[in-house]
Design a protein around this motif. Sequence first.
Motif, short mmCIF file in Angstrom:
data_model
loop_
_atom_site.label_atom_id
_atom_site.label_comp_id
_atom_site.label_asym_id
_atom_site.label_seq_id
_atom_site.Cartn_x
_atom_site.Cartn_y
_atom_site.Cartn_z
N LEU A 19 0.84 -1.20 0.00
CA LEU A 19 0.00 0.00 0.00
C LEU A 19 0.88 1.26 0.00
O LEU A 19 0.56 2.26 -0.68
N CYS B 131 2.02 2.15 -3.31
CA CYS B 131 0.91 2.75 -4.09
C CYS B 131 0.61 4.16 -3.61
O CYS B 131 -0.47 4.69 -3.94
N ASP B 132 1.46 4.71 -2.78
CA ASP B 132 1.15 5.99 -2.15
C ASP B 132 -0.20 5.94 -1.42
O ASP B 132 -0.96 6.92 -1.44
N GLY B 133 -0.51 4.77 -0.85
CA GLY B 133 -1.73 4.65 -0.04
C GLY B 133 -3.02 4.55 -0.84
O GLY B 133 -4.10 4.65 -0.27
N ASP B 134 -2.91 4.34 -2.14
CA ASP B 134 -4.11 4.29 -2.99
C ASP B 134 -4.44 2.84 -3.34
O ASP B 134 -3.86 2.28 -4.29
N THR C 251 -6.71 1.42 -4.90
CA THR C 251 -7.24 1.12 -6.24
C THR C 251 -6.11 0.80 -7.22
O THR C 251 -6.35 0.30 -8.31
N ARG C 252 -4.86 1.09 -6.81
CA ARG C 252 -3.71 0.78 -7.67
C ARG C 252 -3.17 -0.63 -7.40
O ARG C 252 -2.24 -1.07 -8.09
N GLU D 270 -0.54 5.21 -11.76
CA GLU D 270 0.07 6.23 -10.92
C GLU D 270 -1.03 6.88 -10.10
O GLU D 270 -2.17 6.99 -10.55
N THR D 271 -0.67 7.32 -8.93
CA THR D 271 -1.66 7.99 -8.09
C THR D 271 -1.97 9.36 -8.68
O THR D 271 -1.07 10.07 -9.12
#
Lengths: 272, 272, 272
Positions: free
Chosen positions: C198, C201-204, C206-207, C269-270
């Motif tokens: 996570l 994913c920079d905390g995203d 959905t990625r 990418e976020t």
Amino acid sequence: MRPLVALLTDFRTQDHYVGAVKGAILSVCPEAALVDVTHDIPAHDIEAGAFALLASYRAFPTHTVFLAVVDPGVGTQRRGLAAHASGYRFVAPDNGLLSHVLRESASAEVRQLTNSSLFRLTISSTFHARDVFGPVAGRLAAGTAFDQVGPVVEDPVLLARGGASQLSATEWKGRVLHVDAFGNMTTDVTRSDFDRILAACDGDPTRMTVIVEGSTIPFAEAYADVAEGEALALLGSSARVEVAVNGGSAARVLGAARGTPVLVRVVGETAP
Amino acid sequence: MRPLVALLTDFRTQDHYVGAVKGAILSVCPEAALVDVTHDIPAHDIEAGAFALLASYRAFPTHTVFLAVVDPGVGTQRRGLAAHASGYRFVAPDNGLLSHVLRESASAEVRQLTNSSLFRLTISSTFHARDVFGPVAGRLAAGTAFDQVGPVVEDPVLLARGGASQLSATEWKGRVLHVDAFGNMTTDVTRSDFDRILAACDGDPTRMTVIVEGSTIPFAEAYADVAEGEALALLGSSARVEVAVNGGSAARVLGAARGTPVLVRVVGETAP
Amino acid sequence: MRPLVALLTDFRTQDHYVGAVKGAILSVCPEAALVDVTHDIPAHDIEAGAFALLASYRAFPTHTVFLAVVDPGVGTQRRGLAAHASGYRFVAPDNGLLSHVLRESASAEVRQLTNSSLFRLTISSTFHARDVFGPVAGRLAAGTAFDQVGPVVEDPVLLARGGASQLSATEWKGRVLHVDAFGNMTTDVTRSDFDRILAACDGDPTRMTVIVEGSTIPFAEAYADVAEGEALALLGSSARVEVAVNGGSAARVLGAARGTPVLVRVVGETAP
């Protein structure tokens, strides 16, 4: 009175899930006796769970708390419920699982599980039996007041009422509700239906027959009243008409299953 | 001492039946601990039930009440029984289910269940485990005197004695009594048969062999005494000769099943 | 506090074995509450048993004694163990069954079962759950001091550590550890792996995607976050990434099983 929690789920017993739920209950109510009703409700089959609960709960003492979890909507916004009905308490998701027990009670009280101080500290999105329902059931068994769980719910989800219907003065139509491990088939023709049909026979049960998949089946009192391998109908232990085969499987012999239509017909005339 | 009821039935666990029986027991004996021996006796298989009871009851403390129900005759005139044997109490239908435990006791007392004040208020014709046997077991566990259940029975139904037979000075013939979930096969060659055979070998167990479906199998002390996948015989945990395969299923490897004949043969001569 | 023993075995429930073990426990600790975690661990499958124990033990109160028996080496020289870890006590054969619970504890104490005064009087070579492990678990639950069981063991058998591995900045490789009765698949990608992914994913969330047998599966919070019949991944109730199908069996839909490789991949990418 020792606290008593009875469990009914569709978890089966091959995984650690039922054990974890019991651990969670005993974590909040170490004195509880735990009894399995069954964990083999077909996965996500709310109707089957509601029937198993109906068929069993009155055999238990009234201080029993029933934990009933068949919960395809776990993790969604579906509500969690506690109910007080016919002297018993129940904890379950709000999806119809309690339909029959609520309908059997003149004054059922239903509440929503909102008091999170009764829950486990961390709550997963997939295992509310361990994290929400089990702890609430345990706390109710341990003495937490029923009204502490949350506010009253006026509109719990209820399954369609179902049940047998009268087609004519001499015919009732029902269906198979449940096939048990012996192949005995419980129908939705209730004891009060039975009493009405018996009245239509002038009280002569030899005039009652059940027709299942083309077979005409006589009523009897006990399995062994017919020859081995023969089918019979009787008022079964769940207070519903049951179709069985003496020493065999009615479902297999008659080629029937849950949902199969059943016709109860009054025949002949009572001897004068 | 906390009351203890151990249950053995052919009900399986997929239905609500076992739960309902437990509810009925706890209704009359709320303090009871309930332990399942098994509910997976094959339907109506009295002989299998009698063996499972024999194989397990001595592992329990003597204050245990065993509720054993394999009952193809439910609803007929077959009697219900309570027995006091070897310090234990048993409640069961009178159909041979108690044969082995009665034969193991020098002074078993058997009584018929006639005192209906110990039963459930309403009694179905198909579920005496819930309505008759369970409540009586619960009341006995709770302290009801044994002689309160009803009059003494002198002639309980007993299964044929069975057991291995000696064919010659060096050969004994038995059969497979039970195949367990691992595929291990318990035979009817008992510990005392084993001792006699061992004496015929001059105490040299390497001279004992078991022949099953044409395979000759050596005796050993533990599963791992033979190579993985190999068969062995040993004196098993039920005090009977058992045939097993290390890390595998003896029933599958040997092509055997319950009832398969087993020959124990003494071979060779003891080294001088 | 009432003594509590939780049981986990590969005995299944069709035989009398689990009942006999419980009888043996209650013979030395009549007040014990007994809870089944599961008895359906695949025969001799130590890895599956170790996982089921790991996934369940923290749901129990810390006074619980776990009796864990998956024991292909019964009757050989393999040691019997008792462990004190994370506040819980465990009794098991020394074959890796306790690997995960020992690794989760900073200061586990492991002892060998050598004090035969805690065992059953006669000990079979094939049923140590009844004759050794059960009685020791019962006595520990009843209050016998932990150090009474025998000397400290410094080198208990441990399974290979396993677990997911990071392949690149955006890819982690794991496998399916367990398929449950619903067909949900628990993987060896742990909560801390999940947190690391996570972060990548920079905390995203959905990625994050999971790839199983060629299918690319999105992460979600609850089963019902995807359409019925669709697959999803989530952080499951055992603190591991789980792959499920809403209202269905992920194992069947995806054609996967225990051991199937699982790839967690960070995509896109976020949004800035």
